[in-house]
Design a protein around this motif. Structure first.
Motif, short mmCIF file in Angstrom:
data_model
loop_
_atom_site.label_atom_id
_atom_site.label_comp_id
_atom_site.label_asym_id
_atom_site.label_seq_id
_atom_site.Cartn_x
_atom_site.Cartn_y
_atom_site.Cartn_z
N ILE A 123 0.64 -1.24 0.03
CA ILE A 123 0.05 0.08 -0.10
C ILE A 123 0.89 1.41 -0.03
N LEU A 124 1.75 1.23 0.86
CA LEU A 124 2.62 2.58 0.95
C LEU A 124 3.55 2.59 -0.13
N ALA A 125 4.23 1.75 -0.61
CA ALA A 125 5.04 1.64 -1.71
C ALA A 125 4.46 1.57 -3.07
N GLU A 126 3.37 1.88 -3.27
CA GLU A 126 2.60 1.58 -4.50
C GLU A 126 3.17 2.15 -5.90
N GLN A 127 3.59 3.38 -5.63
CA GLN A 127 4.42 3.94 -6.62
C GLN A 127 5.97 3.53 -7.14
N HIS A 128 6.44 2.98 -6.13
CA HIS A 128 7.89 2.54 -6.22
C HIS A 128 8.11 1.02 -6.03
N ALA A 129 7.95 0.28 -7.28
CA ALA A 129 8.04 -1.11 -7.19
C ALA A 129 9.30 -1.63 -6.58
N GLY A 130 10.41 -1.15 -6.88
CA GLY A 130 11.71 -1.54 -6.50
C GLY A 130 11.70 -1.46 -5.08
N TRP A 131 11.51 -0.41 -4.25
CA TRP A 131 11.22 -0.40 -2.79
C TRP A 131 10.33 -1.65 -2.22
N ARG A 132 9.19 -1.85 -2.86
CA ARG A 132 8.25 -2.54 -2.59
C ARG A 132 8.88 -4.06 -2.51
N LEU A 133 9.67 -4.34 -3.71
CA LEU A 133 10.16 -5.52 -3.74
C LEU A 133 11.23 -5.81 -2.73
N ALA A 134 12.04 -4.87 -2.51
CA ALA A 134 13.26 -4.88 -1.29
C ALA A 134 12.78 -4.97 -0.10
N ILE A 135 11.59 -4.60 0.29
CA ILE A 135 10.88 -4.50 1.70
C ILE A 135 10.56 -6.13 1.89
N ILE A 136 9.86 -6.77 0.54
CA ILE A 136 9.14 -7.87 0.72
C ILE A 136 10.34 -9.02 0.75
N LEU A 137 11.28 -8.76 0.20
CA LEU A 137 12.60 -9.87 0.10
C LEU A 137 13.26 -9.81 1.39
N VAL A 138 13.51 -8.62 1.89
CA VAL A 138 14.04 -8.67 3.24
C VAL A 138 13.01 -9.21 4.39
N ALA A 139 11.86 -8.92 4.21
CA ALA A 139 10.66 -9.43 5.25
C ALA A 139 10.77 -10.96 5.28
N VAL A 140 10.72 -11.49 3.80
CA VAL A 140 10.84 -13.04 3.78
C VAL A 140 11.99 -13.64 4.28
N ALA A 141 12.98 -13.26 4.02
CA ALA A 141 14.40 -13.87 4.54
C ALA A 141 14.56 -13.69 6.11
N VAL A 142 14.09 -12.44 6.65
CA VAL A 142 14.05 -12.50 8.22
C VAL A 142 13.13 -13.31 8.84
N PHE A 143 11.88 -13.47 7.98
CA PHE A 143 10.94 -14.38 8.68
C PHE A 143 11.28 -15.75 8.54
N CYS A 144 11.96 -16.11 7.42
CA CYS A 144 12.49 -17.61 7.20
C CYS A 144 13.40 -17.90 8.33
N VAL A 145 14.55 -16.75 8.47
CA VAL A 145 15.68 -17.10 9.32
C VAL A 145 14.96 -17.56 10.87
N ILE A 146 14.21 -16.43 11.19
CA ILE A 146 13.59 -16.78 12.58
C ILE A 146 12.77 -17.91 12.74
N THR A 147 11.78 -18.14 11.73
CA THR A 147 11.16 -19.45 11.69
C THR A 147 11.95 -20.79 11.79
N ARG A 148 13.15 -20.71 11.20
CA ARG A 148 13.99 -21.84 11.45
C ARG A 148 14.67 -21.93 12.73
N VAL A 149 15.02 -20.87 13.05
CA VAL A 149 15.84 -20.82 14.36
C VAL A 149 14.67 -20.95 15.62
N LYS A 150 13.53 -20.76 15.50
CA LYS A 150 12.48 -20.96 16.54
C LYS A 150 11.74 -22.40 16.20
N SER A 151 11.90 -23.12 15.30
CA SER A 151 11.10 -24.42 15.26
C SER A 151 11.52 -25.41 16.15
N ASP A 152 10.67 -26.28 16.40
CA ASP A 152 10.76 -27.43 17.56
C ASP A 152 11.89 -28.60 17.08
#
Length: 78
Positions: free
Chosen positions: A39-68
């Motif tokens: 929503i916020l980066a609607e006009q800037h596709a590059g920023w939106r992609l960068a934010i999403i890629l960083v968010a996915v990477a951080v989410f995957c790392v934390i999920t892997r570390v905090k799995s049982d």
């Protein structure tokens, strides 16, 4: 390591649904960040992609570390 936030999948690779309130909170925050960046980066596709890629990477790392258990391919047998 503390208590796990996510349980590993019985079939396949990776983690499944959260098993604690911390995991649910992290998942909700991740979803809010991805939707908010769209929503916020609607006009800037590059920023939106960068934010999403960083968010996915951080989410995957934390999920892997905090799995049982370690992530590996599973066929249903414990």
């Amino acid at each position: 390591m503390g208590k796990p936030w996510f349980r590993v999948k019985r079939y396949g690779f990776g983690a499944g649904l959260p098993c604690s309130w911390e995991g649910w909170l992290m998942t909700a925050g991740f979803m809010a960040l991805v939707l908010g960046s769209s929503i916020l980066a609607e006009q800037h596709a590059g920023w939106r992609l960068a934010i999403i890629l960083v968010a996915v990477a951080v989410f995957c790392v934390i999920t892997r570390v905090k799995s049982d258990a370690p992530w590996k391919w599973r066929w249903g047998q414990e």
